[in-house]
Scaffold this active site. Structure first.
Site, PDB file in Angstrom:
ATOM      1  N   CYS A  60       0.816  -1.210   0.000  1.00 16.83           N
ATOM      2  CA  CYS A  60       0.000   0.000   0.000  1.00 16.83           C
ATOM      3  C   CYS A  60       0.857   1.271   0.000  1.00 16.83           C
ATOM      4  O   CYS A  60       2.073   1.227   0.111  1.00 16.83           O
ATOM      5  CB  CYS A  60      -0.910  -0.005   1.220  1.00 16.83           C
ATOM      6  SG  CYS A  60      -0.007   0.010   2.784  1.00 16.83           S
ATOM      7  N   ALA A  63       3.156   1.771   2.923  1.00 10.47           N
ATOM      8  CA  ALA A  63       4.396   0.999   2.820  1.00 10.47           C
ATOM      9  C   ALA A  63       5.413   1.736   1.958  1.00 10.47           C
ATOM     10  O   ALA A  63       6.609   1.738   2.250  1.00 10.47           O
ATOM     11  CB  ALA A  63       4.118  -0.387   2.249  1.00 10.47           C
ATOM     12  N   ARG A  94      12.689  -4.067   6.630  1.00  9.33           N
ATOM     13  CA  ARG A  94      13.252  -3.833   5.297  1.00  9.33           C
ATOM     14  C   ARG A  94      14.781  -3.833   5.259  1.00  9.33           C
ATOM     15  O   ARG A  94      15.386  -3.594   4.243  1.00  9.33           O
ATOM     16  CB  ARG A  94      12.702  -2.538   4.701  1.00  9.33           C
ATOM     17  CG  ARG A  94      11.338  -2.782   4.050  1.00  9.33           C
ATOM     18  CD  ARG A  94      10.814  -1.558   3.335  1.00  9.33           C
ATOM     19  NE  ARG A  94      11.729  -0.980   2.380  1.00  9.33           N
ATOM     20  CZ  ARG A  94      11.882  -1.424   1.130  1.00  9.33           C
ATOM     21  NH1 ARG A  94      11.196  -2.430   0.687  1.00  9.33           N
ATOM     22  NH2 ARG A  94      12.739  -0.838   0.320  1.00  9.33           N
ATOM     23  N   HIS A 193       5.428   6.582  -2.442  1.00  7.85           N
ATOM     24  CA  HIS A 193       6.717   7.186  -2.799  1.00  7.85           C
ATOM     25  C   HIS A 193       6.497   8.654  -3.157  1.00  7.85           C
ATOM     26  O   HIS A 193       7.219   9.534  -2.707  1.00  7.85           O
ATOM     27  CB  HIS A 193       7.326   6.503  -4.027  1.00  7.85           C
ATOM     28  CG  HIS A 193       7.523   5.026  -3.882  1.00  7.85           C
ATOM     29  ND1 HIS A 193       7.383   4.164  -4.933  1.00  7.85           N
ATOM     30  CD2 HIS A 193       7.851   4.259  -2.812  1.00  7.85           C
ATOM     31  CE1 HIS A 193       7.631   2.927  -4.529  1.00  7.85           C
ATOM     32  NE2 HIS A 193       7.899   2.953  -3.243  1.00  7.85           N
TER      33      HIS A 193
END
Lengths: 543, 460
Positions: A60, A63, A94, A193
């Site tokens: 999503c 994230a 991550r 992003h």
């Protein structure tokens, strides 16, 4: 990478894949599964909604925003406003490595959440958010706090931006800024992003005009220091005498973000996640950007040379050549041996928004052909190149993501390179403010699949019988249960670094281990084993 | 230091949770649904939820974790997720062919108020559910309870959706094992078999998340409680709910629906809780505890007695889920160890009450907290004020363990960096030996590592 290898025609495979789907689904997926012809301009449908019920790799917007772009920064407290899960799942998963020295600020190991309860959902969570920010400030005295919205926050109307503004003012010496990165925004991590880029640009970049000390000052954009990739790239820059003002955002600091606009060149690694920042910095401050790839030894050399070409400094160019010459023998020694075992093998990559492209370079160095690849959250420009940008239709899902208006800064806009110089660099083949995408680099007849589904992955494995499949943790054991090793290219299977020269050696070694592991030949109990199963993993058409 | 910013001074917090000792409901619902044979879990919300939950479970089990998502967009968040779920149900049955789809909600679909009952009904009415296939569901708002609550809610959902009775009483006991590892479920089944008791264990993730490598991927592995078994749970003598937090709701539902009486027990972890479990199972099934259990139990007691000198008086900090922490605390006390600090992010007054009951006056300065702000940050602060000799909890504890040089046993969810939990149970008497072996191992490793050369011993 295009190895000129003849690949089988996957038309029938595509037909079989689509045949299983309900008509509407088949019609939609048809446009995202493309048999590549590098000579043609083929449209690859991407950055569109995943059909409900399809088992997808995608995550999503949250994230993408918190997990990918802001997560790797070490001295900003990332406070997640929402129920506990979102923050929990993004906690250290991550593998963004950080090094703050013995006593620098490093919040990487911490997970912060407002842990919203039902009464916060009913009566609003702003009060709790303010309390949380105050408590974080009192305990940790961070230089900055980022506030990340999760799904319910947008629905109940909590204004994280207003709260952030208020708290920033109240605290005085702590920058507080919010991100409207609710999970339902956009169609994948990609939306996040973009949201992260916008807010960082609005609230942080440009706050500190201190001139950097180096002679060749760059920013490295879209490098998240997974498994220490950024550390290896930093090592090379240092050897070459190139000064990194800021990395977006592996092991970065708020201070480095604040002065990133003082660099003279932006290098873009992960085009998908960070191209917005590169563009905005070019428009506002006049910093050009070049697409680079530090994945693969040859690519690393090429990337370093691009920096040399841009700065047009003989000393730098010589130094870069010296570094490449010093690093390459160790790489060659390893690859010459490993290639005897990997040559001719087949790979598939379904990952990220740039990695599926970058890692084909490493497989090329290993003598392995990429038969199929695709992105999890790429856009058409990541496949087809930025030349298609003007023709991409903006749909409802993209329209919801803020496009911020950026103009040249009246005082600080300073074009670092003249137009003639930029044209000359372009003529030399440099991707200046440009990215040509993945498709042109892929073999004829290779299969490009955007947002691959579980069903499609199963069919591809059955058809190609690849020697290695690259994807993420969710796919890892699914594929491995079919008897094919899967290399995680988000977390690197907890190895790495894979960037730079040392990283290339690590990757060769790790792939060698995976494809040479004898256990794959012992999957069947001997009393069940048929005559040919041991060597059955090679595709028949390999020349 | 990895957690260099954690101060010794404990300040009261009301807003922020730092380093949580819990996660959200849906992941528990997903795990529970995997324990039904032929079932495909489905997350009704944004894609990220499903992706995160699948990732967390995959990292813990190193196994395929399959699940669908409704892939909400901003539009569905405004207009409701019905269209998405209806499409998802039809697509999943067509493409992935499960016998059952188990839908759970998320904070998103809960906040907008999607009515799963009505949507599932409509899916049936519209012919989106093929004949013989089922859609079951439960509500798992992420802003209530924890991952344990989600597990519990899906267990109740399984009862509502799949439990039935034939009308002929059956000589069998239902066991709801709670959120334990497949190894534990396998061990509970072995214990019942050894006792000669017929049970229906549900959910049952053994042979689902610990499957063999044969070169063939099975989307629906061999394990999981079957629909046929669930169709008889209403005929059972009794239900044993292991752990009130994860299992009581399901047992209660069975009682309401089919009048099957239930008994809530602690998870059979350690000596005393296993003693109670074995006796409760024997008494429910009206069988004698076989002699072989004297030996099983005796082996555990033997190891405890022999190794007591290394355990006696050692201070322990533990965090995790209530159903695990309760019997673990009791086990530590049976070992004459001192559980000093206990934290669970999962809320519920029963937890503190039960722990205090077990501890009695044996730990006068016990630090105990669960629910909001009961997190690993607080636990670490407590440890700084009152150091401990052993830390027990999920993988996230490794940061505290390294900073404070504390021997560390991984237990609970998630374990991201070690294997073993899927294969070696900590439930039952034999599981108790496994726990002891783990605790002694890390305690003795530290003694070895830190011993002076003259003091370094071969035999310990």
């Amino acid at each position: 990478m295009n190895t000129g290898r003849k690949l089988p025609d996957p038309s029938k495979l595509k037909e079989e894949i689509l045949a299983k789907y309900p008509t509407k689904v088949a019609r939609k997926r048809d446009k995202s599964i493309i048999i590549n012809d590098p000579k043609l301009d083929q449209e690859i449908q991407s950055n569109v909604r995943t059909i409900p019920g399809i088992i997808t790799q995608r995550g999503c917007a949250y994230a993408g925003c918190k997990g990918v772009v802001l997560g790797p920064t070490r001295d900003i407290v990332n406070l997640v406003h929402g129920p506990i899960g979102c923050s929990f799942y993004a906690w250290l998963t991550r593998r963004n490595q950080t090094d703050a020295g013995a006593d620098g600020d490093n919040f990487m190991t911490y997970c912060f959440s407002t842990d919203m309860q039902d009464d916060n959902i009913v009566f609003g969570g702003e009060k709790k958010l303010k309390e949380a920010i105050q408590e974080i400030y009192d305990i940790f005295k961070p230089k900055a706090i980022g506030v990340f919205s999760t799904c319910p926050v947008g629905l109940i109307g909590d204004d994280v931006h207003a709260v952030s503004r208020e708290m920033k003012e109240k605290l005085g010496d702590c920058n507080v800024f919010g991100f409207s990165c609710e999970g339902y925004k956009g169609v994948s991590q990609s939306a996040g992003h973009h949201i992260a880029n916008n807010q960082l640009f609005k609230h942080v970049v440009g706050l500190d005009d201190t001139k950097p000390e180096g002679k060749f000052n760059i920013n490295l954009l879209g490098e998240y220091n997974i498994g220490g990739d950024g550390f290896e790239i930093d090592r090379l820059f240092k050897l070459c005498g190139i000064n990194v003002v800021c990395t977006f955002s592996g092991n970065s600091t708020i201070g480095a973000f604040e002065k990133s606009h003082t660099a003279d060149l932006n290098l873009v690694m992960c085009h998908r996640s960070i191209n917005y920042m590169a563009e905005m910095m070019e428009t506002k401050y006049g910093i050009p950007w070049i697409k680079v790839n530090f994945i693969g030894a040859d690519s690393t050399a090429k990337a370093l040379r691009k920096v040399g070409e841009y700065f047009e400094d003989e000393g730098l160019t010589a130094k870069i050549e010296e570094v490449i010459a010093a690093e390459m023998p160790a790489v060659k020694a390893v690859i010459d041996d490993i290639r005897t075992r990997t040559e001719g093998k087949l790979a598939m990559l379904f990952v990220g928004g740039s990695r599926a492209h970058h890692y084909q370079e490493l497989f090329r160095e290993l003598g392995m052909a990429t038969v199929s690849a695709g992105y999890e959250f790429g856009h058409r420009d990541d496949y087809e190149g930025r030349k298609v940008l003007p023709t991409i239709k903006v749909d409802a899902d993209s329209r919801n993501i803020e496009e911020i208006k950026v103009e040249a800064d009246p005082e600080r806009f300073n074009p670092r390179a003249s137009e003639e110089k930029m044209e000359a660099l372009k003529a030399k083949g440099l991707e200046v403010s440009d990215y040509r995408g993945m498709a042109p680099d892929m073999n004829d007849n290779s299969l490009i699949v955007d947002d691959i589904s579980h069903w499609e992955a199963e069919k591809l494995v059955e058809f190609y019988k690849p020697d290695i499949f690259c994807a993420g943790i969710k796919e890892k054991y699914v594929i491995q249960k079919s008897g094919i090793p899967l290399k995680q290219l988000h977390s690197y299977d907890y190895g790495g670094p894979y960037a730079g020269f040392k990283g290339a050696v690590n990757f060769y070694t790790d792939i060698d281990k995976m494809v040479s592991t004898v256990i794959w030949k012992k999957l069947k109990a001997p009393w069940l084993k048929k005559a040919d199963t041991g060597e059955g993993l090679r595709a028949e058409y390999v020349a | 230091m990895l957690l260099r910013h954690t101060p010794k001074e404990v300040a009261e917090r009301h807003g922020v949770t730092i380093n949580p000792a819990k996660t959200c409901q849906p992941v528990g619902a997903m795990y529970a649904a995997l324990g039904v044979h032929g079932c495909l879990p489905h997350s009704h919300g944004s894609q990220g939820c499903c992706s995160y939950h699948r990732s967390a479970l995959t990292r813990h089990y190193k196994e395929p974790i399959m699940a669908g998502t409704s892939s909400f967009t901003e539009g569905s968040s405004v207009f409701g997720g019905q269209a998405n779920l209806l499409a998802a149900i039809a697509n999943m049955f067509t493409i992935y062919d499960p016998d059952i789809i188990a839908v759970h909600t998320t904070c998103l679909s809960e906040t907008i108020g999607d009515d799963l009952n009505q949507i599932a009904q409509k899916a049936g009415d519209d012919g989106r559910i093929p004949a013989g296939k089922k859609v079951i569901f439960c509500n798992t708002p992420s802003y209530v309870g924890s991952h344990v609550t989600g597990f519990s809610n899906m267990v109740a959902g399984i009862v509502r959706g799949l439990a039935a009775k034939t009308g002929t009483p059956k000589d069998q006991v239902n066991i709801i094992p709670g959120w334990v590892e497949p190894s534990d479920m396998r061990e509970i089944k072995r214990i019942a078999k050894e006792m000669g008791v017929n049970i229906v264990l549900f959910p049952d993730t053994s042979d689902v998340v610990d499957t063999p490598q044969t070169g063939e991927f099975k989307m629906y592995p061999d394990g999981g409680v079957t629909q046929a078994e669930l169709a008889t749970v209403g005929d059972s003598i009794k239900t044993l709910a292991l752990g009130s937090f994860a299992s009581e709701a399901g047992a209660k539902q069975l009682d309401i629906d089919f009048k099957v009486p239930y008994e809530v027990l602690d998870l059979p972890i350690g000596l005393s809780a296993t003693d109670r479990f074995v006796q409760a199972l024997a008494s429910a099934a009206k069988v004698e505890v076989p002699d072989s259990f004297i030996a099983e139990r005796g082996r555990l007691v033997d190891v405890i007695a022999d190794m007591s000198q290394y355990l006696y008086g050692k201070k322990v900090a533990l965090y995790g889920d209530p159903d695990q922490l309760i019997p673990l605390t009791e086990f530590l006390l049976d070992l004459n160890m001192l559980p000093m600090h206990i934290v669970s992010g999962t809320p519920g007054k029963k937890f503190e009450k039960r722990i205090r009951e077990i501890v009695g006056d044996r730990i006068p300065n016990l630090n105990l907290k669960n629910g909001q702000q009961a997190d690993m940050f607080l636990m670490h602060q407590w440890i700084k004020n009152e150091p401990v000799d052993l830390l027990i909890g999920n993988t996230y504890g490794k940061y505290i363990a390294r900073d404070e040089n504390i021997p560390f046993v991984r237990h609970g969810f998630p374990i991201l960096d070690r294997i073993g939990h899927s294969y070696f149970p900590t439930a039952g008497f034999t599981g108790g030996i496994r726990l002891l072996e783990q605790m002694l191992g890390v305690i003795m490793d530290k003694i070895d590592r830190e011993a002076s050369e003259p003091g370094f011993e071969l035999v310990m």
